[in-house]
Design a protein around this motif. Structure first.
Motif, PDB file in Angstrom:
ATOM      1  N   VAL A 126       0.906  -1.249   0.020  1.00 40.67           N
ATOM      2  CA  VAL A 126       0.076  -0.202   0.075  1.00 40.67           C
ATOM      3  C   VAL A 126       0.799   1.153   0.029  1.00 40.67           C
ATOM      4  O   VAL A 126       1.985   1.286   0.732  1.00 40.67           O
ATOM      5  N   VAL A 127       0.626   2.260  -0.806  1.00 39.73           N
ATOM      6  CA  VAL A 127       1.118   3.608  -0.845  1.00 39.73           C
ATOM      7  C   VAL A 127       0.284   4.621  -0.433  1.00 39.73           C
ATOM      8  O   VAL A 127      -0.719   4.900  -0.900  1.00 39.73           O
ATOM      9  N   GLY A 128       0.567   5.388   0.490  1.00 37.09           N
ATOM     10  CA  GLY A 128      -0.008   6.576   0.813  1.00 37.09           C
ATOM     11  C   GLY A 128       0.996   7.758   1.099  1.00 37.09           C
ATOM     12  O   GLY A 128       1.991   7.749   1.240  1.00 37.09           O
ATOM     13  N   PHE A 129       0.162   8.853   0.307  1.00 37.23           N
ATOM     14  CA  PHE A 129       0.779  10.194   0.260  1.00 37.23           C
ATOM     15  C   PHE A 129       0.338  11.100   1.480  1.00 37.23           C
ATOM     16  O   PHE A 129      -0.818  11.659   1.234  1.00 37.23           O
ATOM     17  N   GLY A 130       1.081  11.537   2.150  1.00 40.57           N
ATOM     18  CA  GLY A 130       0.745  12.366   3.414  1.00 40.57           C
ATOM     19  C   GLY A 130       0.240  13.769   2.919  1.00 40.57           C
ATOM     20  O   GLY A 130      -0.573  14.396   3.528  1.00 40.57           O
ATOM     21  N   ASN A 131       0.824  14.215   2.119  1.00 41.16           N
ATOM     22  CA  ASN A 131       0.617  15.604   1.662  1.00 41.16           C
ATOM     23  C   ASN A 131      -0.932  15.965   1.034  1.00 41.16           C
ATOM     24  O   ASN A 131      -1.254  16.942   0.791  1.00 41.16           O
ATOM     25  N   ARG A 132      -1.467  14.733   0.799  1.00 41.74           N
ATOM     26  CA  ARG A 132      -2.580  14.863   0.109  1.00 41.74           C
ATOM     27  C   ARG A 132      -3.832  14.639   1.179  1.00 41.74           C
ATOM     28  O   ARG A 132      -5.018  14.880   0.660  1.00 41.74           O
TER      29      ARG A 132
ATOM     30  N   THR B  67      16.901   0.522  -0.467  1.00 43.19           N
ATOM     31  CA  THR B  67      16.139  -0.263   0.780  1.00 43.19           C
ATOM     32  C   THR B  67      14.897  -0.908   0.289  1.00 43.19           C
ATOM     33  O   THR B  67      14.653  -1.859   0.759  1.00 43.19           O
ATOM     34  N   LEU B  68      13.980  -0.317  -0.436  1.00 40.55           N
ATOM     35  CA  LEU B  68      12.900  -0.988  -0.912  1.00 40.55           C
ATOM     36  C   LEU B  68      13.066  -2.150  -1.512  1.00 40.55           C
ATOM     37  O   LEU B  68      12.398  -3.235  -1.593  1.00 40.55           O
ATOM     38  N   LEU B  69      14.131  -2.174  -2.610  1.00 40.27           N
ATOM     39  CA  LEU B  69      14.519  -3.189  -3.422  1.00 40.27           C
ATOM     40  C   LEU B  69      15.214  -4.475  -2.300  1.00 40.27           C
ATOM     41  O   LEU B  69      15.152  -5.793  -2.759  1.00 40.27           O
ATOM     42  N   ASP B  70      15.552  -4.323  -1.258  1.00 39.44           N
ATOM     43  CA  ASP B  70      15.856  -5.293  -0.389  1.00 39.44           C
ATOM     44  C   ASP B  70      14.808  -6.204   0.074  1.00 39.44           C
ATOM     45  O   ASP B  70      14.755  -7.363   0.191  1.00 39.44           O
ATOM     46  N   ASP B  71      13.431  -5.747  -0.138  1.00 42.12           N
ATOM     47  CA  ASP B  71      12.461  -6.406   0.377  1.00 42.12           C
ATOM     48  C   ASP B  71      11.432  -6.734  -0.688  1.00 42.12           C
ATOM     49  O   ASP B  71      10.324  -7.186  -0.736  1.00 42.12           O
ATOM     50  N   ILE B  72      11.569  -5.957  -1.779  1.00 37.96           N
ATOM     51  CA  ILE B  72      10.492  -5.997  -2.849  1.00 37.96           C
ATOM     52  C   ILE B  72      11.029  -6.159  -4.141  1.00 37.96           C
ATOM     53  O   ILE B  72      12.204  -5.373  -4.549  1.00 37.96           O
ATOM     54  N   ASN B  73      10.715  -6.796  -5.131  1.00 36.23           N
ATOM     55  CA  ASN B  73      11.360  -7.150  -6.409  1.00 36.23           C
ATOM     56  C   ASN B  73      11.034  -6.217  -7.132  1.00 36.23           C
ATOM     57  O   ASN B  73      10.014  -5.502  -6.930  1.00 36.23           O
TER      58      ASN B  73
ATOM     59  N   ASP C 212       6.097   2.299  -9.825  1.00 31.11           N
ATOM     60  CA  ASP C 212       7.057   2.913 -10.419  1.00 31.11           C
ATOM     61  C   ASP C 212       7.358   4.236  -9.824  1.00 31.11           C
ATOM     62  O   ASP C 212       8.518   4.926 -10.166  1.00 31.11           O
ATOM     63  N   ALA C 213       6.731   4.717  -8.840  1.00 31.97           N
ATOM     64  CA  ALA C 213       6.857   5.996  -8.294  1.00 31.97           C
ATOM     65  C   ALA C 213       8.277   5.903  -7.456  1.00 31.97           C
ATOM     66  O   ALA C 213       9.130   6.954  -7.211  1.00 31.97           O
ATOM     67  N   TYR C 214       8.792   4.511  -7.434  1.00 36.71           N
ATOM     68  CA  TYR C 214      10.155   4.494  -6.782  1.00 36.71           C
ATOM     69  C   TYR C 214      11.143   3.775  -7.470  1.00 36.71           C
ATOM     70  O   TYR C 214      11.882   2.862  -6.994  1.00 36.71           O
TER      71      TYR C 214
ATOM     72  N   GLY D 287      10.153   1.173  -9.782  1.00 34.27           N
ATOM     73  CA  GLY D 287       9.828  -0.023 -10.226  1.00 34.27           C
ATOM     74  C   GLY D 287       9.027  -0.071 -11.340  1.00 34.27           C
ATOM     75  O   GLY D 287       9.058   0.819 -12.279  1.00 34.27           O
ATOM     76  N   LYS D 288       8.449  -1.190 -11.659  1.00 35.07           N
ATOM     77  CA  LYS D 288       7.675  -1.417 -12.979  1.00 35.07           C
ATOM     78  C   LYS D 288       6.285  -1.413 -12.939  1.00 35.07           C
ATOM     79  O   LYS D 288       5.564  -1.407 -13.955  1.00 35.07           O
ATOM     80  N   LEU D 289       5.719  -1.393 -12.079  1.00 29.82           N
ATOM     81  CA  LEU D 289       3.969  -1.113 -11.686  1.00 29.82           C
ATOM     82  C   LEU D 289       3.498   0.204 -11.256  1.00 29.82           C
ATOM     83  O   LEU D 289       4.103   0.989 -10.726  1.00 29.82           O
ATOM     84  N   SER D 290       2.550   0.391 -12.428  1.00 34.35           N
ATOM     85  CA  SER D 290       1.832   2.005 -11.863  1.00 34.35           C
ATOM     86  C   SER D 290       0.973   1.547 -10.807  1.00 34.35           C
ATOM     87  O   SER D 290       0.222   0.641 -10.295  1.00 34.35           O
ATOM     88  N   LEU D 291       0.806   2.631 -10.049  1.00 30.61           N
ATOM     89  CA  LEU D 291      -0.174   2.908  -8.810  1.00 30.61           C
ATOM     90  C   LEU D 291      -1.591   2.879  -8.986  1.00 30.61           C
ATOM     91  O   LEU D 291      -2.161   3.424 -10.097  1.00 30.61           O
ATOM     92  N   VAL D 292      -2.276   2.123  -8.476  1.00 31.64           N
ATOM     93  CA  VAL D 292      -3.796   2.041  -8.714  1.00 31.64           C
ATOM     94  C   VAL D 292      -4.489   2.540  -7.346  1.00 31.64           C
ATOM     95  O   VAL D 292      -4.280   2.033  -6.026  1.00 31.64           O
ATOM     96  N   PRO D 293      -5.434   3.403  -7.340  1.00 32.61           N
ATOM     97  CA  PRO D 293      -5.924   4.045  -6.294  1.00 32.61           C
ATOM     98  C   PRO D 293      -6.736   2.764  -5.502  1.00 32.61           C
ATOM     99  O   PRO D 293      -7.171   2.031  -6.168  1.00 32.61           O
TER     100      PRO D 293
END
Length: 283
Positions: A144-150, A257-263, A269-271, A273-279
């Motif tokens: 899950v990805v959350g954007f605190g400024n929103r 750091t993220l790649l240590d735990d996530i392929n 893709d925001a970090y 990677g290869k996947l687009s975020l989905v609401p």
């Protein structure tokens, strides 16, 4: 296809690295011994259903079940995995875990009377477009990805329902053999207009009291110094188990750091990677 895993093989850890593992990670390592390779290339852990193999006291679970079913007949509809999470949350104390679980059942009847929350009830919070879900980590836990400024402080009751909606949604997406999810909390651009201490405390209370042992890890990224003011006000309300799952990530070490735990194939893709975020509402 089943693959035997060990932490030393997976990370090729040195003795020093092993000392840096958290107690939480060591406990999770004991929960599964093999993984199933999914079509997308991720590995989904297969948790042994045997309570003995998970170092849990089978007798305590049986006693807890008998007690809570006697107090509330709806407890008969709950599986052993849920009861086990409440037991873990209270360090296998049957009395405390039972009280916590019965309180949860009562809360659920009033908070989610129809069994679900409609998106029509959450128009303001969904319009902020602040929560997304995409991919799984190396243990098969949804990301899950959350954007605190929103996030903006608003109607507390609607925000609480939004938090419940989110937790119900992500828990329904946790794959077979896994019980937890991970979260990336992105605080880039966070400012005082986003500071909602009442909302943060309410969300924390729901997570810890009603969805115990569901959070696997929280990465806080792009953390501005100003955020620490709010953090100091929230920190005392975080229980010890949850504190052990929170990691502040330096910007220069973010992707590694993220790649240590996530392929990379599963990383948003925001970090890098290869996947687009989905609401969250579209998942």
């Amino acid at each position: 296809m089943a693959t035997q895993l060990s932490r030393s093989e997976e990370r090729n850890a040195t003795p020093k690295e092993k000392l840096e593992w958290t107690k939480e990670e060591e406990e999770e390592e004991k929960e599964f011994k093999e993984c199933v390779e999914e079509p997308n290339g991720s590995l989904t852990p297969v948790i042994d259903d045997s309570l003995e193999s998970n170092e849990l006291d089978k007798q305590k679970l049986a006693i807890m079940r008998a007690f809570v079913e006697g107090e509330d007949s709806s407890a008969k509809d709950v599986d052993d995995f849920m009861l086990r999470r409440f037991l873990r949350a209270r360090d296998l104390d049957i009395e405390k875990a039972s009280a916590m679980f019965l309180k949860y059942l009562s809360w659920r009847r009033s908070a989610i009377p129809g069994g679900f929350i409609s998106v029509s009830e959450l128009s303001t919070n969904l319009a902020h477009n602040k929560l997304f879900m995409q991919g799984v980590d190396k243990k098969g836990r949804p990301i899950v990805v959350g954007f605190g400024n929103r996030h903006k402080q608003g109607n507390l009751e609607e925000f609480i329902r939004f938090v419940i909606f989110f937790l119900e949604k992500v828990c329904s997406r946790i794959p077979r053999g896994q019980e937890k999810f991970v979260c990336i909390g992105d605080l880039q651009g966070w400012g005082y207009s986003n500071s909602d201490i009442r909302g943060y405390r309410a969300a924390l209370s729901i997570l810890q009291d009603c969805y115990p042992e569901r959070l696997g890890k929280l990465y806080l990224v792009h953390v501005p110094y100003i955020f620490m003011t709010a953090w100091k006000m929230v920190y005392p309300f975080i229980d010890k188990k949850t504190k052990n799952k929170i990691s502040f990530v330096e910007d220069k070490k973010l992707k590694s750091t993220l790649l240590d735990d996530i392929n990379e194939s599963q990383l948003p893709d925001a970090y890098g990677g290869k996947l687009s975020l989905v609401p969250i509402q579209d998942c």
